[in-house]
Write a protein that holds these residues in place. Structure first.
Motif, PDB file in Angstrom:
ATOM      1  N   LEU A 626       0.824  -1.200   0.000  1.00  0.00           N
ATOM      2  CA  LEU A 626       0.000   0.000   0.000  1.00  0.00           C
ATOM      3  C   LEU A 626       0.862   1.256   0.000  1.00  0.00           C
ATOM      4  CD1 LEU A 626      -2.815  -1.093   2.490  1.00  0.00           C
ATOM      5  CD2 LEU A 626      -2.808  -1.187  -0.005  1.00  0.00           C
ATOM      6  N   ASP A 627       1.963   1.236   0.739  1.00  0.00           N
ATOM      7  CA  ASP A 627       2.897   2.379   0.714  1.00  0.00           C
ATOM      8  C   ASP A 627       3.458   2.594  -0.693  1.00  0.00           C
ATOM      9  OD1 ASP A 627       2.634   3.161   3.341  1.00  0.00           O
ATOM     10  OD2 ASP A 627       4.228   1.848   4.072  1.00  0.00           O
ATOM     11  N   ALA A 628       3.824   1.486  -1.360  1.00  0.00           N
ATOM     12  CA  ALA A 628       4.369   1.602  -2.719  1.00  0.00           C
ATOM     13  C   ALA A 628       3.332   2.174  -3.677  1.00  0.00           C
ATOM     14  CB  ALA A 628       4.845   0.232  -3.207  1.00  0.00           C
ATOM     15  N   LEU A 629       2.075   1.787  -3.504  1.00  0.00           N
ATOM     16  CA  LEU A 629       1.018   2.329  -4.355  1.00  0.00           C
ATOM     17  C   LEU A 629       0.797   3.812  -4.088  1.00  0.00           C
ATOM     18  CD1 LEU A 629      -1.547  -0.626  -4.204  1.00  0.00           C
ATOM     19  CD2 LEU A 629      -0.212   0.081  -6.197  1.00  0.00           C
ATOM     20  N   ARG A 630       0.820   4.194  -2.820  1.00  0.00           N
ATOM     21  CA  ARG A 630       0.645   5.618  -2.489  1.00  0.00           C
ATOM     22  C   ARG A 630       1.803   6.449  -3.020  1.00  0.00           C
ATOM     23  NH1 ARG A 630      -1.778   7.501   3.186  1.00  0.00           N
ATOM     24  NH2 ARG A 630      -1.521   9.419   1.981  1.00  0.00           N
ATOM     25  N   GLU A 631       3.019   5.916  -2.956  1.00  0.00           N
ATOM     26  CA  GLU A 631       4.168   6.651  -3.488  1.00  0.00           C
ATOM     27  C   GLU A 631       4.013   6.923  -4.983  1.00  0.00           C
ATOM     28  OE1 GLU A 631       7.538   4.317  -2.564  1.00  0.00           O
ATOM     29  OE2 GLU A 631       7.472   4.740  -0.392  1.00  0.00           O
ATOM     30  N   ARG A 632       3.320   6.037  -5.692  1.00  0.00           N
ATOM     31  CA  ARG A 632       3.094   6.219  -7.123  1.00  0.00           C
ATOM     32  C   ARG A 632       1.923   7.154  -7.402  1.00  0.00           C
ATOM     33  NH1 ARG A 632       5.846   1.657  -6.534  1.00  0.00           N
ATOM     34  NH2 ARG A 632       6.994   0.733  -8.300  1.00  0.00           N
ATOM     35  N   GLY A 633       1.218   7.571  -6.373  1.00  0.00           N
ATOM     36  CA  GLY A 633       0.104   8.496  -6.539  1.00  0.00           C
ATOM     37  C   GLY A 633      -1.261   7.864  -6.459  1.00  0.00           C
ATOM     38  N   CYS A 634      -1.338   6.549  -6.233  1.00  0.00           N
ATOM     39  CA  CYS A 634      -2.635   5.881  -6.163  1.00  0.00           C
ATOM     40  C   CYS A 634      -3.333   6.209  -4.843  1.00  0.00           C
ATOM     41  CB  CYS A 634      -2.464   4.363  -6.271  1.00  0.00           C
ATOM     42  SG  CYS A 634      -1.738   3.822  -7.827  1.00  0.00           S
ATOM     43  N   CYS A 635      -4.643   6.107  -4.872  1.00  0.00           N
ATOM     44  CA  CYS A 635      -5.454   6.306  -3.671  1.00  0.00           C
ATOM     45  C   CYS A 635      -5.677   4.966  -2.990  1.00  0.00           C
ATOM     46  CB  CYS A 635      -6.783   6.946  -4.074  1.00  0.00           C
ATOM     47  SG  CYS A 635      -7.935   7.164  -2.707  1.00  0.00           S
ATOM     48  N   ILE A 636      -5.655   4.945  -1.662  1.00  0.00           N
ATOM     49  CA  ILE A 636      -5.903   3.724  -0.888  1.00  0.00           C
ATOM     50  C   ILE A 636      -7.179   3.920  -0.081  1.00  0.00           C
ATOM     51  CG2 ILE A 636      -5.008   2.121   0.832  1.00  0.00           C
ATOM     52  CD1 ILE A 636      -3.417   2.228  -1.793  1.00  0.00           C
ATOM     53  N   ALA A 637      -8.093   2.956  -0.223  1.00  0.00           N
ATOM     54  CA  ALA A 637      -9.365   3.016   0.491  1.00  0.00           C
ATOM     55  C   ALA A 637      -9.503   1.802   1.394  1.00  0.00           C
ATOM     56  CB  ALA A 637     -10.532   3.063  -0.498  1.00  0.00           C
ATOM     57  N   ILE A 638      -9.969   2.028   2.630  1.00  0.00           N
ATOM     58  CA  ILE A 638     -10.268   0.927   3.550  1.00  0.00           C
ATOM     59  C   ILE A 638     -11.742   0.581   3.392  1.00  0.00           C
ATOM     60  CG2 ILE A 638     -10.306   0.157   5.934  1.00  0.00           C
ATOM     61  CD1 ILE A 638      -8.106   2.086   6.562  1.00  0.00           C
ATOM     62  N   ASP A 639     -11.997  -0.650   2.944  1.00  0.00           N
ATOM     63  CA  ASP A 639     -13.370  -1.089   2.697  1.00  0.00           C
ATOM     64  C   ASP A 639     -13.948  -1.729   3.958  1.00  0.00           C
ATOM     65  OD1 ASP A 639     -15.636  -1.476   1.258  1.00  0.00           O
ATOM     66  OD2 ASP A 639     -14.879  -3.137   0.039  1.00  0.00           O
ATOM     67  N   ASP A 640     -15.275  -1.697   4.077  1.00  0.00           N
ATOM     68  CA  ASP A 640     -15.990  -2.320   5.206  1.00  0.00           C
ATOM     69  C   ASP A 640     -15.472  -1.803   6.550  1.00  0.00           C
ATOM     70  OD1 ASP A 640     -17.292  -3.759   3.259  1.00  0.00           O
ATOM     71  OD2 ASP A 640     -16.011  -5.520   3.468  1.00  0.00           O
ATOM     72  N   PHE A 641     -15.160  -0.517   6.614  1.00  0.00           N
ATOM     73  CA  PHE A 641     -14.585   0.026   7.843  1.00  0.00           C
ATOM     74  C   PHE A 641     -15.627   0.022   8.973  1.00  0.00           C
ATOM     75  CE2 PHE A 641     -13.302   3.372  10.793  1.00  0.00           C
ATOM     76  CZ  PHE A 641     -11.953   3.102  10.954  1.00  0.00           C
ATOM     77  N   GLY A 642     -15.151  -0.346  10.166  1.00  0.00           N
ATOM     78  CA  GLY A 642     -15.995  -0.303  11.343  1.00  0.00           C
ATOM     79  C   GLY A 642     -16.354  -1.660  11.904  1.00  0.00           C
ATOM     80  N   ILE A 643     -16.221  -2.734  11.082  1.00  0.00           N
ATOM     81  CA  ILE A 643     -16.621  -4.052  11.573  1.00  0.00           C
ATOM     82  C   ILE A 643     -15.463  -4.783  12.237  1.00  0.00           C
ATOM     83  CG2 ILE A 643     -18.442  -4.302   9.855  1.00  0.00           C
ATOM     84  CD1 ILE A 643     -16.579  -6.120   8.274  1.00  0.00           C
ATOM     85  N   GLY A 644     -14.219  -4.314  12.007  1.00  0.00           N
ATOM     86  CA  GLY A 644     -13.073  -4.981  12.616  1.00  0.00           C
ATOM     87  C   GLY A 644     -12.818  -4.497  14.037  1.00  0.00           C
ATOM     88  N   TYR A 645     -12.086  -5.317  14.751  1.00  0.00           N
ATOM     89  CA  TYR A 645     -11.741  -4.971  16.128  1.00  0.00           C
ATOM     90  C   TYR A 645     -10.682  -3.874  16.120  1.00  0.00           C
ATOM     91  CZ  TYR A 645     -10.309  -5.602  20.999  1.00  0.00           C
ATOM     92  OH  TYR A 645     -10.022  -5.411  22.327  1.00  0.00           O
ATOM     93  N   GLN A 646     -10.857  -2.874  16.930  1.00  0.00           N
ATOM     94  CA  GLN A 646      -9.917  -1.749  17.036  1.00  0.00           C
ATOM     95  C   GLN A 646      -9.756  -1.025  15.689  1.00  0.00           C
ATOM     96  OE1 GLN A 646      -6.421  -3.717  18.631  1.00  0.00           O
ATOM     97  NE2 GLN A 646      -6.974  -3.125  20.713  1.00  0.00           N
ATOM     98  N   SER A 647     -10.886  -0.763  15.040  1.00  0.00           N
ATOM     99  CA  SER A 647     -10.838  -0.150  13.708  1.00  0.00           C
ATOM    100  C   SER A 647     -10.132   1.192  13.716  1.00  0.00           C
ATOM    101  CB  SER A 647     -12.258   0.015  13.166  1.00  0.00           C
ATOM    102  OG  SER A 647     -12.841  -1.244  12.927  1.00  0.00           O
TER     103      SER A 647
END
Length: 740
Positions: A626-647
Motif C-alpha cells: 500500500l505504501d508503494a502504491l501511495r508513493e506512485r500516486g494511487c489512492c488507498i481506500a479501507i473497505d468495510d470500515f468499522g466491523i473490525g476490532y480496534q478499527s
C-alpha cells in the motif's frame, strides 16, 4: 535424396509445359502493333514455387527449365545473337534473386509451416501482381532501349508487363492457397506440398488443348468466349458460390479455369479489327484482380472463421495445461440418454507436487495417468489433481469391477518420473454407477465424495458411492469443484465481464467534473450465464486463487481503458478491490506495481480498496504494498470500515486516503441511533486523518439526507445506481457515471 530430385524434376517439367502454353493475341502499344502471348503462365508458376518451397534448388531448376525453353524458342522461332541470349540469362538470374528475396519477405522462417491466410493477400498482391511483373518489364525495356529506341523499348516492356501479370493472376495465388492448405492436412513425406495435378490439368491443360485444336476462325469458340467476357459478373458470382459451398481443390481448380478462359477470351476477341491497347488491358487486368481477391478473400475468411471456431471449441473442451479433455468435455460426453459410471481419481499429494515441482510437473502427471489408462477408459482433467475416468465399452457387474480395480492397481504400480526422478503419487478412486436415477452433476458429486471418503479412510481399493438422493449427492465438494474449475478457466482465458457502480458526491469539496466508480466483475459459466461474485468468490478463496482474479480484473480494466481512450468520459477516480490473499503475495505485489507503472491512466486516477481485516492479517506485506502504491500516486481506500476490532486504532498503521463505511452501519441509519453515532464518529476520525468517507448500501432517500447532514463525502448503493456494464457507464455515447 532421390525423392527430392524427382520432385524438383516434376516442378521443372511443369514449368516447361506451362512455358509452351501460349495465349496468342494482337495488340497495339504506343502505336506499334504487337503480337505475342497474353499470359506467361510459367511466370506465375515460378512465383508459386518460390513461395511454396523453401529450398533454393526447387526454384533454381524451374528457372533453368524456363531459360532453356526460352532459349529453344529463340533458336528455333525468333532468332537472336549473343546479346539476346545474354540478356535472357541475365533476366532469369535477376528473376531468381528477386523471387528468393520476395519469398524471404512474404514467408519468413517464423511462419513455418506456412499456411496462406487472408492477411497475406495485400503482400502477395504487391509482390506478385505489381513488383514482379513491373521489375521484369522494366528490365526488358531497359535492355532493349539502347539498341532499339525508347518507343520499341516501351512496347516491349508493356508486352512483358501484361504477360507476367496475367500469368501470375491465373496460376500463382490459387496454387499457393491450395498447396499450403492441403499441406497442412496431407503433406508429402518431406513436408513439401503435393502437386496440384487437378488444378493444372483441368484448369489449364484441358482448355489449352481444346482451344488450340479449335480453328482460329471458329464462330462457336468465339461466341462462347465472347459470352464468357460479357457475363463475367455472373461468372464471378458463381466462383464466389463455389468458394463458399465446395471443396478447396474444386474451388481453386474452377478459379484457375475461369481466369484462364477469361484471359483467352480477351486475347481471342482481339482480331484484326479490334486491337488491344494499354487502357483496355489494364481495365481487364483490374477486373481479374478484383474477382481473384473477392473469391480468395471470402474463401480464406471462411476457412479462418471455421478454424477459429474449432480452436475455440477445442480450447473450451480441453484443460489449457495438460491438454486433456476437461469438465465441459465430460459434461458433453455424458449428455446422452445413458449416463455412464464415473470414476473420480483424487491424487492426495497433488498440491505438494504443484508446490514443489510446478505446473509443468502437475500437467505432465495428468498426461501420464491418461496414457497409463488409455486402454481401460478415457481420462478427463477436471481440476488440479482431480481426474475422472469413463470406461471403454458398456461394462457391468464383475467386468466393471475388474476394470475399476485395474485402474487403481496401475496407478499404484506405475512410476511417474519427473526430471529422471521418481515421484510417488497416492491415488484414491471413487465410483458412482447406476444405483439411482440422477443427472450428471449429482453423479460426479457422488463420485468425488466417494473419492474423498476413500482418502479419509485410507482405502486401497475403489470405493463405490452408495445410493443417495440426488440433491444430497450434489454436495459442497462437487459444487466447489465445478464452480472453481469454471471460474479459473474463465479468469485464465481473460473472459471477465467488467461492471461499474458509480459513487455520488454528497459534499461540495468532493464533487468534480470526472466520473467516480467502483469496478466489479462477473464471470460466465459454460452455458453463458453471468455469475455474480457471491457465486464464485468463496470457491476461489478456498482454492487460494484470489490473486489471479484481482490481477485479471486490473489487466482487463487496463485493456478497456486503452481500447476506449478516445470514447470514454473523463474519469476522476476508479476503484478496484484487492483481497487478503493478494496482499500476502509478493509476486502479486510485483505484478501489480508493474501494471500501475504502465497503466492506461495516471496512477492518481486509481484507487485500491482493501478490507481492514485483510490488511491487518497480512500487515507487513500489505502495508509495504500500500505504501508503494501511495508513493506512485494511487489512492488507498479501507473497505468495510468499522466491523473490525480496534478499527480506529488501525488507521495509524494503514495509509488510507478514503474510508468506506461498512453498509451494516448505513442500512439502518435512519432507525438505529447507535448506527447514527457510529457513522458520525467515523466521519470525525476520518477528517482528523485527512481521509474522505464513502457510505455503502444507501438504499433510500432518508438515509441519503442523513449522510449529507453528517458530512459524508460520497455515497454508493442501489438507491443511487446499480452496477452496470462498464460500457454503459463510462463510454461517452452512453453517458457518464454520476458524479453529483
Amino acid at each position: 535424396m532421390g525423392r527430392e530430385w524427382r520432385r524438383k524434376g516434376i516442378l521443372a517439367l511443369v514449368c516447361t509445359a506451362l512455358y509452351w502454353v501460349d495465349v496468342p493475341y494482337r495488340a497495339t502499344f504506343f502505336d506499334i502493333p504487337a503480337q505475342g502471348s497474353l499470359a506467361h503462365l510459367h511466370a506465375g508458376w515460378l512465383f508459386a514455387v518460390a513461395m511454396l518451397y523453401r529450398d533454393r534448388a526447387s526454384l533454381a531448376v524451374c528457372i533453368a527449365a524456363a531459360f532453356a525453353s526460352w532459349a529453344t524458342r529463340v533458336a528455333l522461332i525468333e532468332g537472336g545473337g549473343v546479346v539476346v541470349y545474354f540478356g535472357g540469362a541475365l533476366s532469369y538470374a535477376l528473376t531468381y534473386a528477386g523471387l528468393r528475396a520476395a519469398s524471404r519477405w512474404l514467408v519468413p522462417p517464423t511462419r513455418q509451416p506456412f499456411v496462406f491466410a487472408a492477411r497475406d493477400l495485400p503482400g502477395f498482391a504487391l509482390a506478385g501482381m505489381l513488383a514482379y511483373p513491373a521489375a521484369v518489364a522494366a528490365f526488358a525495356g531497359l535492355y532493349v532501349g539502347p539498341y532499339a529506341g525508347p518507343v520499341v523499348a516501351a512496347n516491349e516492356a508493356a508486352q512483358v508487363l501484361f504477360a507476367k501479370l496475367f500469368g501470375v493472376l491465373v496460376v500463382s495465388l490459387p496454387v499457393i492457397v491450395l498447396g499450403t492448405h492441403e499441406a497442412r492436412g496431407r503433406a508429402a513425406a518431406d513436408g513439401a506440398p503435393s502437386m496440384p495435378w487437378t488444378l493444372l490439368l483441368v484448369g489449364i491443360g484441358a482448355p489449352a488443348v481444346a482451344l488450340r485444336i479449335a480453328p482460329a476462325d471458329s464462330p462457336i469458340a468465339d461466341a462462347l468466349l465472347a459470352s464468357f467476357t460479357d457475363y463475367r459478373l455472373l461468372v464471378a458470382a458463381l466462383l464466389v458460390l463455389a468458394a463458399k459451398r465446395c471443396s478447396l481443390r474444386f474451388s481453386m481448380t474452377v478459379l484457375v479455369l475461369a481466369e484462364f478462359l477469361f484471359v483467352w477470351a480477351l486475347a481471342r476477341n482481339a482480331g484484326p479489327k479490334t486491337l488491344l491497347d494499354t487502357a483496355l488491358l489494364m481495365r481487364f487486368a483490374i477486373e481479374c484482380v478484383i474477382a481473384l481477391w473477392l473469391v480468395l478473400a471470402l474463401l480464406l475468411f471462411g476457412y479462418e472463421r471455421d478454424a477459429a471456431a474449432q480452436r475455440h471449441q477445442r480450447a473450451s473442451l480441453h484443460d489449457p495445461l495438460s491438454d486433456l479433455p476437461n469438465l465441459s468435455a465430460l459434461r458433453r460426453r455424458c449428455a446422452g440418454d445413458a449416463l455412464p459410471p464415473l470414476g473420480f481419481i483424487l491424487l492426495d499429494r497433488s498440491e505438494s507436487i504443484l508446490a514443489g515441482l510446478g505446473l509443468r510437473a502437475q500437467a505432465e502427471l495428468s498426461r501420464w495417468i491418461a496414457n497409463l489408462l488409455r486402454d481401460i477408459g478415457r481420462t478427463y482433467d477436471v481440476g488440479t489433481g482431480h481426474l475422472v475416468v469413463v470406461l471403454h465399452g458398456d461394462l457391468h457387474g464383475d467386468a466393471a469391477r475388474a476394470a475399476w480395480d485395474a485402474v487403481l492397481s496401475r496407478l499404484h504400480e506405475g512410476e511417474f518420473l519427473w526430471l529422471e526422478r521418481p515421484v510417488r503419487v497416492l491415488p484414491y478412486l471413487g465410483i458412482a454407477a447406476d444405483e439411482v436415477a440422477e443427472g450428471f452433476d449429482a453423479r460426479i458429486a457422488r463420485a468425488s465424495d466417494a473419492a474423498m471418503e476413500a482418502r479419509d479412510r485410507g482405502e486401497l481399493r475403489p470405493l463405490h458411492a452408495g445410493a443417495r438422493d440426488g440433491r444430497e449427492a450434489l454436495s459442497t465438494h462437487g459444487r466447489s469443484l465445478q464452480v472453481s474449475t469454471n471460474a479459473l478457466a474463465r479468469i485464465r482465458a481473460g473472459e471477465i465481464e467488467l461492471y461499474c457502480q458509480p459513487l455520488v458526491a454528497l459534499s461540495g469539496h468532493a464533487a468534480d467534473s470526472g466520473a467516480h466508480g467502483e469496478i466489479l466483475c462477473r464471470l460466465q459459466d459454460e452455458f453463458g450465464r453471468l455469475l455474480l461474485p457471491e457465486e464464485f468468490l468463496r470457491e476461489l478463496q478456498d482454492d487460494r486463487r484470489m490473486a489471479e482474479l484481482d490481477l485479471a480484473v486490473v489487466r482487463a480494466l487496463d485493456r478497456w481503458l486503452r481500447r476506449h481512450d478516445d470514447a470514454r468520459v473523463p474519469i476522476s477516480r476508479i476503484s478496484v478491490n484487492l483481497g487478503g490473499q493478494s496482499l500476502a503475495s509478493l509476486s502479486f505485489a510485483r505484478e501489480l506495481l508493474a501494471l500501475v507503472d504502465d497503466f492506461a491512466v495516471a496512477p492518481g486516477v486509481l484507487s485500491f480498496e482493501v478490507t481492514e481485516t485483510a490488511a491487518i492479517t497480512h500487515a507487513s506485506d500489505a502495508i509495504a504494498l500500500l505504501d508503494a502504491l501511495r508513493e506512485r500516486g494511487c489512492c488507498i481506500a479501507i473497505d468495510d470500515f468499522g466491523i473490525g476490532y480496534q478499527s480506529f486504532e488501525r488507521l495509524k498503521q494503514i495509509p488510507a486516503n478514503v474510508i468506506k463505511i461498512d453498509g451494516s452501519f448505513v442500512r439502518d441509519l435512519a432507525r438505529d441511533a447507535r448506527d447514527l453515532a457510529t457513522v458520525r464518529a467515523i466521519v470525525t476520525v476520518a477528517r482528523a486523518y485527512g481521509a474522505e468517507t464513502v457510505a455503502e448500501w444507501v438504499e433510500n432517500e432518508q438515509t441519503l439526507v442523513l449522510l449529507r447532514e453528517l458530512g459524508v463525502d460520497w455515497a454508493q448503493g442501489f438507491h443511487l445506481a446499480r452496477p452496470r456494464p462498464i460500457d454503459e457507464l463510462l463510454l461517452a455515447k452512453n453517458g457518464a457515471a454520476t458524479t453529483g
